[in-house]
Design a protein around this motif. Structure first.
Motif, PDB file in Angstrom:
ATOM      1  N   ILE A  95      -4.074   8.023  -6.341  1.00 11.76           N
ATOM      2  CA  ILE A  95      -3.147   6.917  -6.083  1.00 11.76           C
ATOM      3  C   ILE A  95      -3.274   5.872  -7.184  1.00 11.76           C
ATOM      4  CG2 ILE A  95      -2.574   5.029  -4.496  1.00 11.76           C
ATOM      5  CD1 ILE A  95      -3.550   6.993  -2.224  1.00 11.76           C
ATOM      6  N   LYS A  96      -4.486   5.606  -7.627  1.00 18.12           N
ATOM      7  CA  LYS A  96      -4.698   4.630  -8.703  1.00 18.12           C
ATOM      8  C   LYS A  96      -4.015   5.091  -9.983  1.00 18.12           C
ATOM      9  CE  LYS A  96      -8.124   1.907 -11.120  1.00 18.12           C
ATOM     10  NZ  LYS A  96      -9.518   1.548 -11.279  1.00 18.12           N
ATOM     11  N   SER A  97      -4.126   6.361 -10.298  1.00 23.44           N
ATOM     12  CA  SER A  97      -3.488   6.901 -11.498  1.00 23.44           C
ATOM     13  C   SER A  97      -1.965   6.764 -11.428  1.00 23.44           C
ATOM     14  CB  SER A  97      -3.891   8.369 -11.660  1.00 23.44           C
ATOM     15  OG  SER A  97      -3.249   8.950 -12.757  1.00 23.44           O
ATOM     16  N   ALA A  98      -1.387   7.116 -10.282  1.00 27.12           N
ATOM     17  CA  ALA A  98       0.065   6.999 -10.101  1.00 27.12           C
ATOM     18  C   ALA A  98       0.517   5.550 -10.152  1.00 27.12           C
ATOM     19  CB  ALA A  98       0.482   7.636  -8.776  1.00 27.12           C
ATOM     20  N   SER A  99      -0.262   4.669  -9.535  1.00 24.12           N
ATOM     21  CA  SER A  99       0.118   3.249  -9.495  1.00 24.12           C
ATOM     22  C   SER A  99       0.049   2.635 -10.894  1.00 24.12           C
ATOM     23  CB  SER A  99      -0.723   2.472  -8.498  1.00 24.12           C
ATOM     24  OG  SER A  99      -2.057   2.366  -8.911  1.00 24.12           O
ATOM     25  N   GLU A 100      -0.943   3.017 -11.673  1.00 24.96           N
ATOM     26  CA  GLU A 100      -1.031   2.512 -13.052  1.00 24.96           C
ATOM     27  C   GLU A 100       0.171   2.963 -13.871  1.00 24.96           C
ATOM     28  OE1 GLU A 100      -4.881   3.906 -14.299  1.00 24.96           O
ATOM     29  OE2 GLU A 100      -5.895   2.119 -13.494  1.00 24.96           O
ATOM     30  N   PHE A 101       0.576   4.216 -13.696  1.00 24.28           N
ATOM     31  CA  PHE A 101       1.741   4.745 -14.415  1.00 24.28           C
ATOM     32  C   PHE A 101       3.001   3.948 -14.081  1.00 24.28           C
ATOM     33  CE2 PHE A 101       5.407   7.595 -14.699  1.00 24.28           C
ATOM     34  CZ  PHE A 101       5.337   7.945 -16.043  1.00 24.28           C
ATOM     35  N   LEU A 102       3.122   3.531 -12.823  1.00 25.14           N
ATOM     36  CA  LEU A 102       4.305   2.798 -12.367  1.00 25.14           C
ATOM     37  C   LEU A 102       4.154   1.285 -12.458  1.00 25.14           C
ATOM     38  CD1 LEU A 102       5.133   5.002  -9.271  1.00 25.14           C
ATOM     39  CD2 LEU A 102       6.343   4.953 -11.471  1.00 25.14           C
ATOM     40  N   ASN A 103       3.025   0.826 -13.016  1.00 24.16           N
ATOM     41  CA  ASN A 103       2.764  -0.599 -13.182  1.00 24.16           C
ATOM     42  C   ASN A 103       2.717  -1.339 -11.835  1.00 24.16           C
ATOM     43  OD1 ASN A 103       2.085  -2.759 -14.830  1.00 24.16           O
ATOM     44  ND2 ASN A 103       4.203  -3.425 -15.055  1.00 24.16           N
ATOM     45  N   ILE A 104       2.124  -0.676 -10.854  1.00 20.64           N
ATOM     46  CA  ILE A 104       1.870  -1.273  -9.545  1.00 20.64           C
ATOM     47  C   ILE A 104       0.358  -1.295  -9.389  1.00 20.64           C
ATOM     48  CG2 ILE A 104       2.146  -1.033  -7.043  1.00 20.64           C
ATOM     49  CD1 ILE A 104       4.732   0.540  -7.590  1.00 20.64           C
ATOM     50  N   LYS A 105      -0.228  -2.455  -9.143  1.00 20.86           N
ATOM     51  CA  LYS A 105      -1.685  -2.552  -9.051  1.00 20.86           C
ATOM     52  C   LYS A 105      -2.204  -2.033  -7.712  1.00 20.86           C
ATOM     53  CE  LYS A 105      -2.467  -6.557 -12.002  1.00 20.86           C
ATOM     54  NZ  LYS A 105      -2.996  -7.920 -12.044  1.00 20.86           N
ATOM     55  N   LEU A 106      -3.195  -1.161  -7.780  1.00 19.18           N
ATOM     56  CA  LEU A 106      -3.916  -0.773  -6.580  1.00 19.18           C
ATOM     57  C   LEU A 106      -5.028  -1.798  -6.418  1.00 19.18           C
ATOM     58  CD1 LEU A 106      -4.678   0.987  -4.208  1.00 19.18           C
ATOM     59  CD2 LEU A 106      -5.912   2.490  -5.791  1.00 19.18           C
ATOM     60  N   LEU A 107      -4.883  -2.680  -5.439  1.00 19.21           N
ATOM     61  CA  LEU A 107      -5.791  -3.805  -5.272  1.00 19.21           C
ATOM     62  C   LEU A 107      -7.023  -3.478  -4.429  1.00 19.21           C
ATOM     63  CD1 LEU A 107      -3.021  -6.476  -4.683  1.00 19.21           C
ATOM     64  CD2 LEU A 107      -4.338  -6.100  -6.773  1.00 19.21           C
ATOM     65  N   ASP A 108      -6.875  -2.570  -3.462  1.00 15.70           N
ATOM     66  CA  ASP A 108      -8.008  -2.258  -2.602  1.00 15.70           C
ATOM     67  C   ASP A 108      -7.694  -1.019  -1.770  1.00 15.70           C
ATOM     68  OD1 ASP A 108     -10.481  -2.476  -1.350  1.00 15.70           O
ATOM     69  OD2 ASP A 108     -10.127  -4.497  -0.566  1.00 15.70           O
ATOM     70  N   HIS A 109      -8.727  -0.433  -1.238  1.00 15.18           N
ATOM     71  CA  HIS A 109      -8.631   0.633  -0.244  1.00 15.18           C
ATOM     72  C   HIS A 109      -9.688   0.306   0.802  1.00 15.18           C
ATOM     73  CE1 HIS A 109      -8.503   5.264   0.626  1.00 15.18           C
ATOM     74  NE2 HIS A 109      -8.465   4.537   1.728  1.00 15.18           N
ATOM     75  N   CYS A 110      -9.265   0.118   2.022  1.00 16.72           N
ATOM     76  CA  CYS A 110     -10.170  -0.255   3.102  1.00 16.72           C
ATOM     77  C   CYS A 110     -10.315   0.894   4.089  1.00 16.72           C
ATOM     78  CB  CYS A 110      -9.644  -1.485   3.845  1.00 16.72           C
ATOM     79  SG  CYS A 110      -9.462  -2.939   2.798  1.00 16.72           S
ATOM     80  N   ILE A 111     -11.541   1.105   4.530  1.00 10.60           N
ATOM     81  CA  ILE A 111     -11.816   2.061   5.597  1.00 10.60           C
ATOM     82  C   ILE A 111     -12.178   1.237   6.823  1.00 10.60           C
ATOM     83  CG2 ILE A 111     -13.273   3.940   6.401  1.00 10.60           C
ATOM     84  CD1 ILE A 111     -13.731   4.704   3.463  1.00 10.60           C
ATOM     85  N   LEU A 112     -11.478   1.500   7.919  1.00  8.69           N
ATOM     86  CA  LEU A 112     -11.679   0.721   9.142  1.00  8.69           C
ATOM     87  C   LEU A 112     -12.349   1.551  10.230  1.00  8.69           C
ATOM     88  CD1 LEU A 112      -9.182  -0.614   7.625  1.00  8.69           C
ATOM     89  CD2 LEU A 112      -8.483  -1.404   9.852  1.00  8.69           C
ATOM     90  N   SER A 113     -13.124   0.873  11.026  1.00  7.57           N
ATOM     91  CA  SER A 113     -13.570   1.400  12.310  1.00  7.57           C
ATOM     92  C   SER A 113     -13.091   0.383  13.344  1.00  7.57           C
ATOM     93  CB  SER A 113     -15.094   1.558  12.349  1.00  7.57           C
ATOM     94  OG  SER A 113     -15.725   0.295  12.430  1.00  7.57           O
ATOM     95  N   SER A 114     -13.362   0.633  14.593  1.00  8.52           N
ATOM     96  CA  SER A 114     -12.901  -0.320  15.604  1.00  8.52           C
ATOM     97  C   SER A 114     -13.608  -1.666  15.514  1.00  8.52           C
ATOM     98  CB  SER A 114     -13.060   0.258  17.010  1.00  8.52           C
ATOM     99  OG  SER A 114     -14.410   0.608  17.234  1.00  8.52           O
TER     100      SER A 114
END
Length: 147
Positions: free
Chosen positions: A116-135
């Motif tokens: 996703i980071k690679s694709a977002s860089e190509f499209l000039n959209i910043k990948l700011l974070d990826h969060c993993i959630l639990s309850s």
């Protein structure tokens, strides 16, 4: 009879909601994500969401990318990027849950984040974070230096 008809593609995005929510840190993003995850299923099955932001880090929208099984979910990078382009996003934040409650990023989590980071860089959209959630808690790739 032969027809030379080309199908018309229609895409739509509307700003019916409030675009005034400002994301300044992972806690802000997780607060928005928690409003969209099904609290009754967060410990039951995995879901994957993307939050789309404008250049001022205000929320443009959120999209459920997938919902699947107990230990995994399918994520198509093209679907994430399609919505980002449609709403003219400048940044995206990813989130998915681990029903087990284990917040450690799996090799698959790291692999899809890299794609996703690679694709977002190509499209000039910043990948700011990826969060993993639990309850009860969450892990931020950006906060932990994984991203």
């Amino acid at each position: 009879m032969k027809f030379n008809i080309v199908n018309e593609i229609k895409l739509s995005y509307s700003r019916k909601g409030n675009a005034e929510i400002l994301i300044t840190n992972s806690r802000d993003a997780v607060q928005v994500f928690r409003q969209h995850f099904d609290s009754g299923e967060i410990d039951y099955r995995e879901s994957f969401f993307t939050l789309y932001l404008n250049q001022a880090n205000k929320v443009l929208g959120i999209r459920k990318i997938s919902e699947s099984g107990i230990s995994s979910t399918v994520v198509d990078v093209r679907i994430i990027m399609q919505a980002g382009l449609l709403c003219n996003a400048s940044g995206i934040i990813l989130a998915h849950n681990h029903p087990s409650g284990n917040l450690k990023a799996s090799p698959e989590d790291l692999k899809i984040t890299k794609s996703i980071k690679s694709a977002s860089e190509f499209l000039n959209i910043k990948l700011l974070d990826h969060c993993i959630l639990s309850s009860t808690n969450y892990l931020s790739f950006a906060d932990d230096g994984i991203l």
